[in-house]
Design a protein around this motif. Sequence first.
Motif, PDB file in Angstrom:
ATOM      1  N   TYR A  78       0.471  -0.994   0.026  1.00 59.86           N
ATOM      2  CA  TYR A  78      -0.153   0.373  -0.178  1.00 59.86           C
ATOM      3  C   TYR A  78       0.905   1.174   0.218  1.00 59.86           C
ATOM      4  N   ALA A  79       1.414   1.644  -1.129  1.00 63.28           N
ATOM      5  CA  ALA A  79       1.616   3.227  -1.639  1.00 63.28           C
ATOM      6  C   ALA A  79       1.978   4.209  -0.489  1.00 63.28           C
ATOM      7  N   GLN A 101      11.782   3.882   1.514  1.00 61.95           N
ATOM      8  CA  GLN A 101      10.467   3.502   1.322  1.00 61.95           C
ATOM      9  C   GLN A 101       9.576   4.671   0.341  1.00 61.95           C
ATOM     10  N   PHE A 102      10.581   5.024   0.041  1.00 58.12           N
ATOM     11  CA  PHE A 102       9.629   5.855  -1.365  1.00 58.12           C
ATOM     12  C   PHE A 102       9.760   5.279  -2.801  1.00 58.12           C
ATOM     13  N   GLU A 103      11.464   4.716  -2.917  1.00 60.63           N
ATOM     14  CA  GLU A 103      11.737   3.590  -4.407  1.00 60.63           C
ATOM     15  C   GLU A 103      10.306   2.846  -3.829  1.00 60.63           C
ATOM     16  N   GLU A 104       9.913   2.151  -2.068  1.00 58.52           N
ATOM     17  CA  GLU A 104       9.130   1.031  -3.119  1.00 58.52           C
ATOM     18  C   GLU A 104       7.836   1.183  -2.869  1.00 58.52           C
ATOM     19  N   ALA A 105       7.715   2.779  -2.649  1.00 56.58           N
ATOM     20  CA  ALA A 105       6.275   3.255  -2.688  1.00 56.58           C
ATOM     21  C   ALA A 105       5.614   3.271  -3.782  1.00 56.58           C
ATOM     22  N   VAL A 113       2.369  10.485  -6.985  1.00 57.74           N
ATOM     23  CA  VAL A 113       3.020  11.988  -6.786  1.00 57.74           C
ATOM     24  C   VAL A 113       3.876  12.320  -5.725  1.00 57.74           C
ATOM     25  N   SER A 114       3.023  12.146  -4.634  1.00 55.75           N
ATOM     26  CA  SER A 114       3.791  12.757  -3.095  1.00 55.75           C
ATOM     27  C   SER A 114       4.715  11.809  -3.158  1.00 55.75           C
ATOM     28  N   LEU A 119      10.870  11.339  -3.110  1.00 58.73           N
ATOM     29  CA  LEU A 119      12.318  10.733  -3.226  1.00 58.73           C
ATOM     30  C   LEU A 119      12.794  11.701  -4.008  1.00 58.73           C
ATOM     31  N   ALA A 120      12.557  12.404  -4.855  1.00 60.62           N
ATOM     32  CA  ALA A 120      13.324  13.362  -5.432  1.00 60.62           C
ATOM     33  C   ALA A 120      13.879  14.339  -4.485  1.00 60.62           C
TER      34      ALA A 120
END
Length: 208
Positions: A78-79, A101-105, A113-114, A119-120
């Motif tokens: 669940y992203a 975690q961000f990469e997995e999301a 988008v969030s 991640l950026a």
Amino acid sequence: RDTLAKNPESFLAHNNLGAMLTRRGDYAEAEEHIREAMRIKPNFVDAVVNMGKVREAQGDIGDAYKYYLKAAQMNPTYAPALNGLGAMYGAKGDLIAAEKQFEEAVRCDPSLVSARINLATIYLQRNDNAAAIAELESAIRYQPDSRPAQDSLVQAYATAGQFEAAGKLLESMVSENPDSVDLLGSLGMMWANQKDYANAISYFDRIL
């Protein structure tokens, strides 16, 4: 509220109202409704994530982490839960865990988008401008009108020295919001920093 007046046991109405109240800053009432949603439907992962968001909004990082982790354990793909968990790692200064975690999301939901913005932000902090720009450009392809993604991409372009790209994006944002003082000011400051004072003055004049 009308739905809950007719059906007080609607977990969806409680959850959605709680999310809206969180965005409005009415945290105490938001918690009441989200807790009701969790009581009525304990396995409703979205309500658990929303509880994390309302606790995060109030600055309780420890409690927010607990709810995001619970949501991720309930549904490991669940992203929004993974994104929230990454934000908590970031708040604690663990950027490596946050990035993971961000990469997995993003992998689980490329349209979130969030998560791409978060991640950026990690990429920008380690001076990987190219990766940050690629991530934010992807975010805007999924959600062209996302102001947070647009603002972050302008910053990434400017950090990378791509002022022409930053200017074009700001111009497109101004065309959609011609009375935005913030956007006009950003364009004015960008041109002023490049010593293009005529362009800068034209935007500051528009603000006045």
